[in-house]
Structures are given as structure tokens and as C-alpha cells.
Design a protein around this motif. Sequence first.
Motif, PDB file in Angstrom:
ATOM      1  N   LEU A   1       0.832  -1.203   0.000  1.00  0.00           N
ATOM      2  CA  LEU A   1       0.000   0.000   0.000  1.00  0.00           C
ATOM      3  C   LEU A   1       0.868   1.256   0.000  1.00  0.00           C
ATOM      4  O   LEU A   1       0.579   2.217  -0.724  1.00  0.00           O
TER       5      LEU A   1
ATOM      6  N   ARG B   1       2.239   1.760  -3.459  1.00  0.00           N
ATOM      7  CA  ARG B   1       1.179   2.236  -4.349  1.00  0.00           C
ATOM      8  C   ARG B   1       0.900   3.717  -4.126  1.00  0.00           C
ATOM      9  O   ARG B   1       0.729   4.481  -5.080  1.00  0.00           O
TER      10      ARG B   1
ATOM     11  N   TYR C   1      -3.631   3.921  -8.929  1.00  0.00           N
ATOM     12  CA  TYR C   1      -2.759   4.255  -7.808  1.00  0.00           C
ATOM     13  C   TYR C   1      -2.833   5.756  -7.514  1.00  0.00           C
ATOM     14  O   TYR C   1      -2.818   6.171  -6.360  1.00  0.00           O
TER      15      TYR C   1
ATOM     16  N   THR D   1      -7.140   8.858  -0.592  1.00  0.00           N
ATOM     17  CA  THR D   1      -6.624   8.622   0.752  1.00  0.00           C
ATOM     18  C   THR D   1      -6.300   9.943   1.442  1.00  0.00           C
ATOM     19  O   THR D   1      -6.539  10.098   2.640  1.00  0.00           O
TER      20      THR D   1
END
Length: 122
Positions: free
Chosen positions: A5, A8, A39, A46
Motif C-alpha cells: 500500500l 502504491r 494508484y 486517501t
Amino acid sequence: MKYTLEQRLDIGRRIYEGEITRFQAAQEYDINDNTARNYMWLYRDTNNLPPKKGGRKNSTAKAKSSPAIEVKRPNLEEYESMTKEELIQALVQARITETRLKKGYEVKGDGSVIHYSSKNTK
């Protein structure tokens, strides 16, 4: 090849910030260009960042569309000097103009001249 993660997100950050394109990332990291784009979206979502401006779709759509129809907008001083009735009339006129522009036309002057947009609105 699988990436963690954090990896990415780092790839996504580089694409989002314009360090590399998604195609360069795809070649560099041996992934598909759509995976690289995903990505970048992962990084953006995020970190609660806004979408990138000036993508390929936006730039070609602007080039193909007709010139923007200019709408006269009073500046703040003009609004401050208006009476309540004049403000209401300006608001009504702005809503009428907005609705007409959504339908793809603009009325000039006393209404005898109508400019239609070449953009397909359906």
C-alpha cells in the motif's frame, strides 16, 4: 508484480504531483497505465485531495467546444448600491440566464437576438 500500500501511494503521489506521467509510471514499475492511474486515484482519495485539473478529456473538450458565452455580472459595488427590488430583479434575471445557458442559448439585448450554442445538450 505486487506492490504494498505504501508503494502504491508513493507511485500515486508521483503521478498526482506531476513528477511522472501514468505512462512513465507504467513503464518504470512494470504495471498497466490504468493501474498507475488507479494508484493516483488511491493516493488522491486517501489524502482527500481534489481531482487534477487539465486532464486529457478536459483539454480536448475545451478545444472542440464553441467560445464561452460571456455573461455580464455586476461587481460588488454595483450590488451594494442596489435597492432590495433591484437585487431581487437581478437575482431573477441571473436565474433566467442560467437556465437559458443550460438549455444552450443566450438572449442578447431586448430579446430579438438569440445565440445558440453548437454544443449538443442532449
